[in-house]
Design a protein around this motif. Structure first.
Motif, PDB file in Angstrom:
ATOM      1  N   TRP A 250       0.994  -1.361  -0.154  1.00  0.00           N
ATOM      2  CA  TRP A 250      -0.295   0.152   0.210  1.00  0.00           C
ATOM      3  C   TRP A 250       0.616   1.457   0.111  1.00  0.00           C
ATOM      4  O   TRP A 250       0.793   2.525  -0.687  1.00  0.00           O
ATOM      5  CB  TRP A 250      -0.977   0.022   1.103  1.00  0.00           C
ATOM      6  CG  TRP A 250      -2.029   1.379   0.928  1.00  0.00           C
ATOM      7  CD1 TRP A 250      -1.499   1.601   2.244  1.00  0.00           C
ATOM      8  CD2 TRP A 250      -2.106   1.941   0.175  1.00  0.00           C
ATOM      9  NE1 TRP A 250      -2.518   3.303   2.278  1.00  0.00           N
ATOM     10  CE2 TRP A 250      -3.228   3.227   1.140  1.00  0.00           C
ATOM     11  CE3 TRP A 250      -3.093   1.963  -0.844  1.00  0.00           C
ATOM     12  CZ2 TRP A 250      -4.594   4.195   0.637  1.00  0.00           C
ATOM     13  CZ3 TRP A 250      -4.015   2.633  -2.006  1.00  0.00           C
ATOM     14  CH2 TRP A 250      -4.375   3.638  -0.875  1.00  0.00           C
ATOM     15  N   GLU A 251       1.757   1.392   0.639  1.00  0.00           N
ATOM     16  CA  GLU A 251       2.953   2.503   0.824  1.00  0.00           C
ATOM     17  C   GLU A 251       3.651   2.525  -0.446  1.00  0.00           C
ATOM     18  O   GLU A 251       3.972   3.449  -1.078  1.00  0.00           O
ATOM     19  CB  GLU A 251       3.410   2.135   1.160  1.00  0.00           C
ATOM     20  CG  GLU A 251       3.485   2.478   3.171  1.00  0.00           C
ATOM     21  CD  GLU A 251       3.369   3.464   3.861  1.00  0.00           C
ATOM     22  OE1 GLU A 251       2.957   4.669   2.600  1.00  0.00           O
ATOM     23  OE2 GLU A 251       2.059   3.194   4.405  1.00  0.00           O
ATOM     24  N   LYS A 254       1.108   4.312  -3.164  1.00  0.00           N
ATOM     25  CA  LYS A 254       0.570   5.614  -2.976  1.00  0.00           C
ATOM     26  C   LYS A 254       1.407   6.007  -3.499  1.00  0.00           C
ATOM     27  O   LYS A 254       1.831   7.390  -4.168  1.00  0.00           O
ATOM     28  CB  LYS A 254       0.753   5.625  -1.380  1.00  0.00           C
ATOM     29  CG  LYS A 254      -0.839   5.526  -0.652  1.00  0.00           C
ATOM     30  CD  LYS A 254      -0.668   6.181   0.597  1.00  0.00           C
ATOM     31  CE  LYS A 254       0.158   5.871   1.657  1.00  0.00           C
ATOM     32  NZ  LYS A 254       0.416   6.101   3.273  1.00  0.00           N
ATOM     33  N   SER A 261      -3.984   8.400  -2.730  1.00  0.00           N
ATOM     34  CA  SER A 261      -4.655   8.449  -1.155  1.00  0.00           C
ATOM     35  C   SER A 261      -5.255  10.102  -0.344  1.00  0.00           C
ATOM     36  O   SER A 261      -4.878  11.076  -1.291  1.00  0.00           O
ATOM     37  CB  SER A 261      -3.912   7.481   0.186  1.00  0.00           C
ATOM     38  OG  SER A 261      -4.376   7.881   1.323  1.00  0.00           O
ATOM     39  N   PRO A 263      -6.501  12.365   3.079  1.00  0.00           N
ATOM     40  CA  PRO A 263      -6.335  12.758   3.833  1.00  0.00           C
ATOM     41  C   PRO A 263      -7.254  11.887   5.329  1.00  0.00           C
ATOM     42  O   PRO A 263      -6.779  11.161   5.984  1.00  0.00           O
ATOM     43  CB  PRO A 263      -5.966  14.167   4.643  1.00  0.00           C
ATOM     44  CG  PRO A 263      -5.968  15.092   3.190  1.00  0.00           C
ATOM     45  CD  PRO A 263      -5.213  13.820   2.211  1.00  0.00           C
ATOM     46  N   ASP A 266      -5.837   8.475   4.734  1.00  0.00           N
ATOM     47  CA  ASP A 266      -4.677   8.346   5.212  1.00  0.00           C
ATOM     48  C   ASP A 266      -5.336   8.208   6.765  1.00  0.00           C
ATOM     49  O   ASP A 266      -4.431   6.965   7.628  1.00  0.00           O
ATOM     50  CB  ASP A 266      -3.697   8.755   5.377  1.00  0.00           C
ATOM     51  CG  ASP A 266      -3.284   9.134   3.868  1.00  0.00           C
ATOM     52  OD1 ASP A 266      -3.399   8.153   3.650  1.00  0.00           O
ATOM     53  OD2 ASP A 266      -2.823  10.231   4.024  1.00  0.00           O
ATOM     54  N   SER A 267      -6.308   9.102   7.313  1.00  0.00           N
ATOM     55  CA  SER A 267      -6.735   8.456   8.620  1.00  0.00           C
ATOM     56  C   SER A 267      -7.496   7.507   8.379  1.00  0.00           C
ATOM     57  O   SER A 267      -7.803   6.719  10.175  1.00  0.00           O
ATOM     58  CB  SER A 267      -7.711  10.184   8.443  1.00  0.00           C
ATOM     59  OG  SER A 267      -8.864   9.667  10.436  1.00  0.00           O
ATOM     60  N   TYR A 269      -6.929   4.446   7.757  1.00  0.00           N
ATOM     61  CA  TYR A 269      -5.955   3.193   7.006  1.00  0.00           C
ATOM     62  C   TYR A 269      -5.390   3.668   8.951  1.00  0.00           C
ATOM     63  O   TYR A 269      -5.225   2.420   9.597  1.00  0.00           O
ATOM     64  CB  TYR A 269      -5.170   3.883   6.374  1.00  0.00           C
ATOM     65  CG  TYR A 269      -4.157   2.646   6.082  1.00  0.00           C
ATOM     66  CD1 TYR A 269      -4.924   1.346   6.000  1.00  0.00           C
ATOM     67  CD2 TYR A 269      -2.596   2.450   6.481  1.00  0.00           C
ATOM     68  CE1 TYR A 269      -3.712  -0.034   5.554  1.00  0.00           C
ATOM     69  CE2 TYR A 269      -1.876   1.087   5.917  1.00  0.00           C
ATOM     70  CZ  TYR A 269      -2.625  -0.074   5.638  1.00  0.00           C
ATOM     71  OH  TYR A 269      -1.748  -0.504   5.694  1.00  0.00           O
ATOM     72  N   ALA A 270      -4.740   4.656   9.581  1.00  0.00           N
ATOM     73  CA  ALA A 270      -4.295   5.078  10.648  1.00  0.00           C
ATOM     74  C   ALA A 270      -4.989   4.693  11.747  1.00  0.00           C
ATOM     75  O   ALA A 270      -4.636   3.368  12.282  1.00  0.00           O
ATOM     76  CB  ALA A 270      -4.200   5.649  10.814  1.00  0.00           C
TER      77      ALA A 270
END
Length: 328
Positions: A250-251, A254, A261, A263, A266-267, A269-270
């Motif tokens: 996934w990294e 991106k 991706s 924000p 990202d939020s 997923y985090a």
């Protein structure tokens, strides 16, 4: 009347290596993905119309006298390929919201494959799943100029849980992933699917990705190797490898294009990782749609609580590809 039923799909590893710009030039000799068809479907109903007009029903409604007047581009080109010019009704529905925006489950390819299947059956023609996939590629890539890969058309046409390889010469191999039943069941039990609540026009993302594929060859080569390792890990019963590699790839994904991706994603997923997910990804081009997560079962309630603002979608594998479910 003919009714076709075509599954949607979730792709786990290898996305991007199915672009012809990559696999036709790959020093490894091929691109590869591993994906599964889902128990969510696109349905196409085809029926003879009492007059010579053409009626198309989807989120819109068209009534025209000539094929060239059909606005729905995939259905128009499918009619042309099959050679039907008049006197037909086509109704399109699905287990997901119908829109022009992408959701990452290959709905446009499922539409292309499904309508081709139904139209061929309407004419009394049997065509193989491979032919349906190739004809769908012809529509989406060659006729409509979409800058996409070819994994989706093959995945929804053939169904099942398989590894697809796309070779330098344009040939495609489909290898069902055969492993211990317990491993396949456990993998399914460790996967969670959430709808982000947003859709996106994937064309900008895919265009940028296509433009820069040759610049990202090293990353794409690594995705090929990861896909091969992921299949072997499933054979070996090393399921948590999938979680760790989903996170790592996934990294990588991106970095393919702006907009993969954002924000909100990202939020989301985090939060999932903090609650116990080992890895995951946005399905499809990115930017919205559905997020697939690998979560050990004992942590799934925590992940669902952490993502309570998003819609959790239970799903199962689908072992069949596009098929005709009614013919009269």
């Amino acid at each position: 009347m003919i009714i076709s039923k075509t599954p949607l799909r979730a792709s786990f590893f290898g996305g991007g290596t199915d672009f012809s710009t990559y696999y036709e030039n790959s020093k490894l000799g091929y691109g590869t993905v591993v994906s599964t068809a889902l128990d969510m479907y696109v349905y196409i109903i085809v029926n003879r119309k009492f007059d010579d007009n053409i009626r198309i029903v989807y989120s819109g409604n068209e009534l025209v006298s000539r094929v060239d007047e059909v606005k729905h581009n995939i259905i128009r080109e499918a009619l042309k390929i099959v050679g039907i010019e008049k006197g037909i009704e086509i109704i399109y529905m699905a287990d997901i919201p119908l829109s022009n925006a992408g959701i990452g489950l290959a709905s446009s390819s499922a539409l292309a494959v499904g309508v081709l299947n139904a139209l061929h059956a309407y004419k009394g023609e049997f065509v193989s799943q491979g032919v349906l996939a190739r004809e769908a590629c012809e529509i989406e890539i060659n006729r409509l100029g979409q800058r996409i890969g070819i994994q989706d058309q093959f995945a929804v046409a053939h169904g099942g849980f398989s590894q697809y390889k796309f070779f330098n010469d344009g040939s495609v191999s489909i290898t069902p992933v055969v492993c211990k039943k317990e491993a396949m069941v456990q993998l399914r039990n460790n996967l969670m699917l959430f709808y982000t609540g947003t859709t996106r026009d994937s064309r900008k993302i895919l265009n940028e990705q296509s433009d820069t594929i040759l610049d990202k060859t090293v990353m794409l080569d690594e995705l090929v190797n990861t896909t091969d390792r992921a299949v072997q890990a499933l054979y070996d019963g090393n399921l948590d490898f999938w979680g760790a590699e989903l996170d790592r790839t996934w990294e990588i994904k991106k970095k393919f294009a702006n907009g993969v991706s954002n924000p909100q994603i990202d939020s989301m997923y985090a939060k999932a990782k903090s609650a116990g997910a080992l890895g995951g990804k946005i399905l499809g081009a990115g930017g919205g749609g559905f997020m697939m997560l690998y979560v050990p079962q004992q942590r799934q309630n925590l992940v669902q609580e952490a993502l309570s603002e998003f819609t959790y979608i239970p799903f199962s594998y689908c072992h069949e590809g596009s098929r005709i479910v009614f013919s009269d």
